[in-house]
Design an enzyme around this catalytic site. Structure first.
Site, PDB file in Angstrom:
ATOM      1  N   GLU A   7       9.422   1.654  -4.117  1.00 47.59           N
ATOM      2  CA  GLU A   7       8.719   1.098  -5.283  1.00 47.59           C
ATOM      3  C   GLU A   7       8.320   2.169  -6.294  1.00 47.59           C
ATOM      4  OE1 GLU A   7       4.737  -1.607  -5.862  1.00 47.59           O
ATOM      5  OE2 GLU A   7       6.081  -2.038  -4.189  1.00 47.59           O
ATOM      6  N   ASP A  80       6.850  -1.865  -1.340  1.00 51.41           N
ATOM      7  CA  ASP A  80       5.621  -1.982  -0.550  1.00 51.41           C
ATOM      8  C   ASP A  80       5.580  -3.271   0.260  1.00 51.41           C
ATOM      9  OD1 ASP A  80       4.800   0.441  -1.479  1.00 51.41           O
ATOM     10  OD2 ASP A  80       3.284  -0.330  -2.865  1.00 51.41           O
ATOM     11  N   TYR A 297      -1.137   2.000   4.777  1.00 51.60           N
ATOM     12  CA  TYR A 297      -1.137   1.223   3.533  1.00 51.60           C
ATOM     13  C   TYR A 297      -2.561   0.890   3.113  1.00 51.60           C
ATOM     14  CZ  TYR A 297       0.629  -2.067   0.059  1.00 51.60           C
ATOM     15  OH  TYR A 297       0.932  -2.699  -1.115  1.00 51.60           O
TER      16      TYR A 297
END
Length: 730
Positions: A7, A80, A297
Site C-alpha cells: 500500500e 493493509d 498493525y
C-alpha cells in the site's frame, strides 16, 4: 520474478528484504482508483452504482506497475489488512485486468520475516464482503459530504464541509461546551480530620466525613454544626476490614487507548501519535541496522494477543524479572461488545528490540511511543500487584468517617508499567495506615473543613474525544484521527491548551445541521450506521440495500434544506482597533484560513488587516514606503504585500530587501534559510549571504528567525486571487 504490491512506500524495503530474490515489491501509494474528485460519482438512480476512475496523480504509479507486471509470472496484492486495504487490492485487480477471485491476496498483521513469508505461502481471493463494506462507507460518505456541504456554503459561508462522522463528532464538542456554559456550580463542603490514638502513642492518620451516597454538606452552617458535634469527642473504629487486594494491568493497546495514553503520558497530539505509530509499523531507521518494523498493525479495536506472542512474553518475563512475575496461564482481556476483532492488539513484533537499546538510535517520538507500547504489552502478561488493604469505619457522636490505605506486598506488573491513577490532589492512593483494630479509640488532632463547588464537565482533549467516539460507536479506529483533524482544518474547533473548544463557526454549523439533518447529527443513528457497515463485512448484508434504506429520507431532507431560505451569520467579534480608512471600530471575522480584522462598514469600506499587524511587519514597501506585511493566500501559501492595499498594489512571494542591487539597481529580495538569510537580485546573478543573529536551528531546511512573525492566516482581499493565479501559471 513475482510482483508484490503493497500500500505505502514506507514498508517496501522491509518486505523486499524478507521476501528476498525472486520478488519485486512496489507500492500503489494508496488508492489508485476512486470516485471522481469533482463530481458525485454515484448513480443513485441505478442502485447506487459508483463511478470509479483512475486517480490522475497515480497514473504514473499504475503505468510503472503495468510495465513490471509484463515481466512477472505472478502478482500478489499485499495492501493493509483492513477494509481499505482490501478495496485497494480489488481496485488494482480491475486496473491490471486480474480476476479478483484468483488467490492473489496476501495479508499479515506484522511486518516480520515469519509473518510475511507465511502470508506469501497462503494467498487467497479478494474478500468481497470487506470490499462491499468499504464501498458502502465510501459511497455513503460521498453522498453525505457532496450533498450537505453545498448547503452549508449557501447558508453560512463558502468553503465549508460536512461529513457523516466528522459532523457528529463536532456535535460532541459543541454540546459539551454548551453544557459547560450552562452549568451552575453548587456549594458543598468536605471534612478531613487528623486522628491520633487517644493515649497519644500512635502516629496520626487522615479520615474523611462519610455521609453516604448522594449526600453532601451544603453550606458552612451545616459544617460548623458537625465540627461542633465532634469537637472533643471520641472517634471509635466501628468496623475494620483487612484484606489482600490485587491490582491487574491494563490490556495492551487498541488504536484509541494508544492515542489516549500517548496524549496523557507523553503529551503527543493525535496527529503525531498516528504518524509515529505508522512509522513504527512500517519500519524505523535504526542506526547501523537499516529499516526495522517494530510493532504490529496499528489500526485495531481488539485487545486479543496471539498465543505465540503470549508464550514469548512469558519466557521473556521469567528470564528478565523472575518466575514470580510470570503468569501460569496467559492473561486475556474482554473486548468491547462492538469490537471488530479483525486484528490483534498493538504490541511489539519482537521483545528483543528493547526500548532502552533503541533510545539513541531512533527519533525521540518513535522511542517514546515504542516504549509505551512495549511496556504496556509486556506488563499485560505479568502477575498482579498485591497489597495489604485496610478499610476502617469510624464514628464520633453520630457522625461517620472513613479511612482507607494499603501497603505494597508484591509489585508485580507495576515494576514495569503503573496504570494506577493519583487522586484529585495528585497524591497516590496508596496511603499507609497504622495498625488499627475494632473498637480502638482516637481523638481529633486537627479538623480540616473545605468549601468546594461542583464543577462542570471538562472540555474534550483529543484523547478524551477519541475515547468518546469509541464509546458511542462513532467511526472506527481508521477514521478517528482523520475526523478530528478535519475539524481543526475547517476551523470548526480550536485548542485552548490541550482542551478543544468550538469556534463560532463550529457552533453555527452544528445548529444548521441539526435543524435540517437531525438523523445525520444523531449519535445513535451514526453508531447504528457503523453497525450496518460491520454487518456487511461480517454477515454479507447487501451494501446497496443499506444505502437504499438511508438515502431516500436523506435526499428528501437535502431537497427541503435547499428550498428553505434560512441563512446563518457568524457573529463578529468586536475590537478596539480603529479602521485607518474610515475610523470605525474593526471586528474579527473568520475566513477560510482563519481569523482576520475587517471593517464593519463593508462593502462601503473594504479595509482588512491580519491580526496583530505590529508583529507582521517584515519590510518597507518599495513602491510607497508603507509597511509590508506577511500574509497567507487562500491556498495557504505565505506572501508579502503592502498594508496600503488597494491604493498600493505591491505584492510578492518574497520579502523585499529594501535595497537596490549594486549591479543592476533592481529591487532585491530576501530568502531565509536555516542559519542565514540570502539577499539576492531577481534580475541578475548578484547575491550575498548574511548570518542570522541568535538563530536557533529547527527541523527542515527553512528557518524563520526570532524577529520574524509567526505565520497567520489571512483572507478577504482581491489580491489573494491574483497571487494564486500567478502561482498556478508559474
Amino acid at each position: 520474478m513475482k510482483l508484490v504490491l503493497i500500500e505505502g512506500p514506507g514498508k517496501r524495503e522491509s518486505v523486499q528484504h524478507y521476501l528476498g530474490e525472486g520478488y519485486k515489491v512496489m507500492p500503489t501509494f494508496g488508492h489508485c482508483r476512486d470516485l471522481p474528485e469533482k463530481t458525485l460519482g454515484v448513480n443513485v438512480n441505478n442502485n447506487f452504482e459508483p463511478e470509479y476512475v483512475l486517480v490522475p496523480s497515480h497514473k504514473k504509479y499504475v503505468d510503472d506497475i503495468k510495465r513490471e507486471m509484463k515481466k512477472a509470472e505472478r502478482v500478489y496484492f499485499a495492501s493493509d489488512p483492513d477494509r481499505e486495504g482490501e478495496a485497494i487490492a480489488w481496485h488494482m485487480c480491475h486496473l491490471l485486468d486480474i480476476d479478483p477471485n484468483e488467490p492473489n491476496r496476501i495479508t499479515y498483521n506484522e511486518i516480520s520475516e515469519v509473518a510475511v513469508n507465511e502470508a506469501i505461502k497462503n494467498p487467497r481471493p479478494i474478500d468481497n464482503k470487506l470490499v462491499d463494506a468499504q464501498q458502502a462507507r465510501r459511497v455513503l460518505d460521498r453522498l453525505v459530504g457532496y450533498k450537505i456541504s453545498p448547503i452549508l456554503c449557501k447558508k453560512i459561508q463558502n468553503n465549508l464541509s460536512a461529513g457523516r462522522v466528522q459532523s457528529v463528532t463536532l456535535r460532541l464538542v459543541v454540546d459539551r461546551e454548551r453544557e459547560i456554559l450552562n452549568f451552575k456550580p453548587e456549594e458543598y463542603w468536605t471534612l478531613q480530620v487528623i486522628l491520633k490514638n487517644i493515649d497519644g502513642t500512635s502516629e496520626t492518620f487522615k479520615a474523611s466525613l462519610n455521609l453516604g451516597k448522594d449526600k453532601t454538606v451544603k453550606n458552612k452552617e451545616e459544617m460548623d454544626k458537625i465540627i461542633a458535634d465532634i469537637t472533643g469527642g471520641e472517634f471509635v473504629a466501628t468496623n475494620v476490614k483487612k484484606s489482600i487486594a490485587k491490582s491487574s494491568p491494563s490490556a495492551p493497546f487498541t488504536t484509541s487507548t494508544m492515542q489516549q495514553e500517548a496524549l496523557n503520558k507523553l503529551g503527543m497530539s493525535l496527529k503525531t501519535t498516528s504518524q509515529t505509530a505508522q512509522t513504527l509499523y512500517e519500519g524505523v531507521e535504526i542506526q547501523g541496522r537499516g529499516k526495522q518494523p517494530l510493532v504490529t498493525y496499528i489500526r485495531t479495536d481488539s485487545t486479543r494477543v496471539a498465543p505465540e506472542a503470549q508464550a514469548k512474553a512469558k519466557a521473556f518475563i521469567k528470564e528478565n524479572y523472575g518466575d514470580k512475575y510470570a503468569l501460569e496461564k496467559p492473561r486475556s482481556f474482554k473486548n468491547k461488545k462492538d469490537a471488530q476483532d479483525a486484528h490483534e492488539a498493538i504490541r511489539p513484533i519482537s521483545l528483543k528490540w528493547r526500548p532502552e537499546d533503541l533510545k539513541d538510535k531512533i527519533k525521540k517520538d518513535e522511542y517514546r511511543l515504542y516504549k509505551l507500547i512495549y511496556d504496556r504489552f509486556l506488563a499485560s502478561q505479568m502477575a498482579d500487584a498485591t497489597y495489604n488493604s485496610l478499610v476502617v469505619d469510624l464514628e464520633c457522636n453520630g457522625h461517620k468517617f472513613k479511612t482507607t490505605g494499603k501497603s505494597l506486598i508484591f509489585e508485580g506488573y507495576t515494576a514495569l508499567y503503573n496504570n494506577q491513577p493519583a487522586d484529585e490532589d495528585g497524591e497516590s492512593a496508596e496511603a499507609k495506615l497504622p495498625s488499627i483494630e475494632k473498637n480502638d479509640k482516637f481523638t481529633a488532632k486537627e479538623t480540616k473543613p473545605e468549601q468546594k463547588w461542583t464543577k462542570p464537565p471538562s472540555r474534550y482533549t483529543e484523547a478524551s474525544l477519541v475515547k468518546a467516539m469509541e464509546e458511542k460507536g462513532i467511526g472506527r479506529p481508521s477514521t478517528y484521527t482523520q475526523s478530528v483533524t478535519t475539524l481543526f482544518n475547517r476551523k470548526y474547533v480550536e485548542k485552548e491548551g490541550k482542551a478543544i473548544k468550538p469556534t463560532e463557526l463550529g457552533n453555527v454549523v452544528v445548529d444548521m445541521l441539526i435543524k435540517f439533518f437531525p438523523d445525520i447529527m444523531n449519535i445513535k443513528f451514526t453508531a447504528e450506521m457503523e453497525n450496518n457497515l460491520d454487518d456487511i463485512e461480517y454477515d454479507g448484508k447487501d451494501w446497496r440495500k443499506v444505502l437504499s434504506e438511508f438515502y431516500y429520507d436523506f435526499d428528501a431532507a437535502v431537497k427541503s434544506a435547499m428550498s428553505d431560505g434560512t441563512k446563518a451569520k457568524i457573529p463578529d467579534e468586536p475590537t478596539d482597533i480603529v479602521c485607518d480608512k474610515c475610523g470605525a471600530k474593526m471586528v474579527v471575522r473568520a475566513g477560510r484560513f482563519g481569523k482576520f480584522l475587517a471593517c464593519p462598514n463593508y462593502p462601503t469600506c473594504k479595509n482588512t488587516r491580519p491580526l496583530d499587524d505590529e508583529k507582521k511587519v517584515v519590510a518597507k514597501c518599495p513602491k510607497c514606503g508603507r509597511d509590508v506585511l506577511q500574509r497567507k493566500s487562500k491556498r495557504g501559501k505565505v506572501f508579502y504585500s503592502c498594508e496600503n492595499y488597494p491604493e498600493c498594489d505591491y505584492s510578492s512571494w518574497n520579502i523585499p530587501a529594501n535595497e537596490a542591487c549594486p549591479d543592476c539597481k533592481a529591487d532585491m529580495i530576501v530568502k531565509l534559510y536555516k542559519y542565514m538569510k540570502v539577499v539576492s537580485c531577481p534580475k541578475c546573478n548578484y547575491s550575498r549571504k548574511e548570518k542570522i543573529a541568535n538563530a536557533k536551528p529547527t527541523s527542515g531546511d527553512e528557518f524563520v528567525p526570532p524577529e520574524m512573525p509567526p505565520e497567520e492566516y489571512f483572507d478577504g482581499i482581491d489580491i489573494l486571487n491574483k497571487l494564486d493565479e500567478q502561482n498556478e501559471n508559474s
